[in-house]
Design a protein around this motif. Structure first.
Motif, PDB file in Angstrom:
ATOM      1  N   ASP A 195      38.476  65.117  14.503  1.00 32.18           N
ATOM      2  CA  ASP A 195      37.969  64.815  15.841  1.00 32.18           C
ATOM      3  C   ASP A 195      38.950  63.997  16.659  1.00 32.18           C
ATOM      4  N   PHE A 196      40.144  63.791  16.151  1.00 30.06           N
ATOM      5  CA  PHE A 196      41.141  62.959  16.826  1.00 30.06           C
ATOM      6  C   PHE A 196      41.590  63.612  18.121  1.00 30.06           C
ATOM      7  N   GLU A 197      41.551  62.839  19.196  1.00 30.11           N
ATOM      8  CA  GLU A 197      42.025  63.313  20.493  1.00 30.11           C
ATOM      9  C   GLU A 197      43.203  62.445  20.918  1.00 30.11           C
ATOM     10  N   PHE A 198      44.249  63.059  21.416  1.00 29.54           N
ATOM     11  CA  PHE A 198      45.434  62.320  21.829  1.00 29.54           C
ATOM     12  C   PHE A 198      45.178  61.494  23.082  1.00 29.54           C
ATOM     13  N   GLU A 199      44.168  61.880  23.864  1.00 26.38           N
ATOM     14  CA  GLU A 199      43.820  61.104  25.045  1.00 26.38           C
ATOM     15  C   GLU A 199      43.282  59.724  24.650  1.00 26.38           C
ATOM     16  N   ASP A 200      42.771  59.595  23.412  1.00 25.50           N
ATOM     17  CA  ASP A 200      42.251  58.313  22.942  1.00 25.50           C
ATOM     18  C   ASP A 200      43.368  57.293  22.713  1.00 25.50           C
ATOM     19  N   LEU A 201      44.611  57.727  22.698  1.00 20.22           N
ATOM     20  CA  LEU A 201      45.729  56.802  22.516  1.00 20.22           C
ATOM     21  C   LEU A 201      46.023  56.006  23.787  1.00 20.22           C
ATOM     22  N   ASN A 202      45.491  56.452  24.919  1.00 19.04           N
ATOM     23  CA  ASN A 202      45.609  55.691  26.155  1.00 19.04           C
ATOM     24  C   ASN A 202      44.791  54.405  25.985  1.00 19.04           C
ATOM     25  N   PRO A 203      45.366  53.228  26.223  1.00 18.92           N
ATOM     26  CA  PRO A 203      44.638  51.977  25.979  1.00 18.92           C
ATOM     27  C   PRO A 203      43.311  51.880  26.723  1.00 18.92           C
ATOM     28  N   LYS A 204      43.239  52.336  27.965  1.00 20.41           N
ATOM     29  CA  LYS A 204      41.974  52.268  28.706  1.00 20.41           C
ATOM     30  C   LYS A 204      40.911  53.120  28.051  1.00 20.41           C
ATOM     31  N   THR A 205      41.273  54.332  27.660  1.00 19.17           N
ATOM     32  CA  THR A 205      40.323  55.229  27.020  1.00 19.17           C
ATOM     33  C   THR A 205      39.904  54.687  25.665  1.00 19.17           C
ATOM     34  N   PHE A 206      40.848  54.128  24.926  1.00 12.54           N
ATOM     35  CA  PHE A 206      40.557  53.588  23.603  1.00 12.54           C
ATOM     36  C   PHE A 206      39.558  52.441  23.700  1.00 12.54           C
ATOM     37  N   VAL A 207      39.795  51.511  24.615  1.00 12.17           N
ATOM     38  CA  VAL A 207      38.893  50.363  24.757  1.00 12.17           C
ATOM     39  C   VAL A 207      37.522  50.826  25.209  1.00 12.17           C
ATOM     40  N   ARG A 208      37.478  51.736  26.177  1.00  5.22           N
ATOM     41  CA  ARG A 208      36.198  52.227  26.668  1.00  5.22           C
ATOM     42  C   ARG A 208      35.418  52.910  25.552  1.00  5.22           C
TER      43      ARG A 208
END
Length: 146
Positions: free
Chosen positions: A61-74
């Motif tokens: 389920d890993f998404e590369f967009e989750d590596l963006n700090p804003k997306t990760f924190v959210r």
């Protein structure tokens, strides 16, 4: 990415492209550019799939967009089923609508939460130290506290 580019800018770019490359070479140039973009996209998609397959089944389920700090924190703090910090409960307990609707706040320590901006005579600081304020009386002003 190009949301701030208006119609006039696009028209200017099209006219400049026709002038620079000529009307006979422009269709071939656009076709070559689109082919290059397709190759880059397929290369990126293949690289993502290779990384997912190398990481193993636990990262399916890993998404590369989750590596963006804003997306990760959210995602970690506000989303997901798990809430280790209890932020969802805190968010649900905040009642912003009562503040926005100008509803009176619940009494705190026997006082009502409304604020009065009427002029009142200022009491001497020494006389009111530790004594409860009378209705309509303003608290003493402390210049060191501001």
């Amino acid at each position: 990415m190009f949301s701030d580019v208006g119609g006039l800018e696009i028209l200017t770019l099209a006219v400049m492209a026709i002038i620079i490359f000529g009307p006979d070479k422009l269709p071939k140039l656009i076709q070559d550019t689109m082919g290059f973009i397709r190759k880059i996209r397929s290369f990126a998609d293949n690289a993502k799939e290779d990384i997912r397959s190398e990481l193993g089944p636990e990262f399916k389920d890993f998404e590369f967009e989750d590596l963006n700090p804003k997306t990760f924190v959210r995602k970690q703090l506000m989303g997901g089923e798990e809430d280790p910090l209890g932020l969802k409960e805190m968010k649900d307990s905040l009642d912003i609508r009562s503040v926005l609707d100008d509803k009176p706040a619940a009494p705190v320590n026997g006082r009502n939460g409304s604020v009065s901006f009427e002029k009142a005579a200022a009491a001497p600081v020494a006389a009111s130290a530790g004594a409860p304020l009378q209705p309509g009386e303003r608290p003493p002003f402390d210049p060191d506290a501001t």
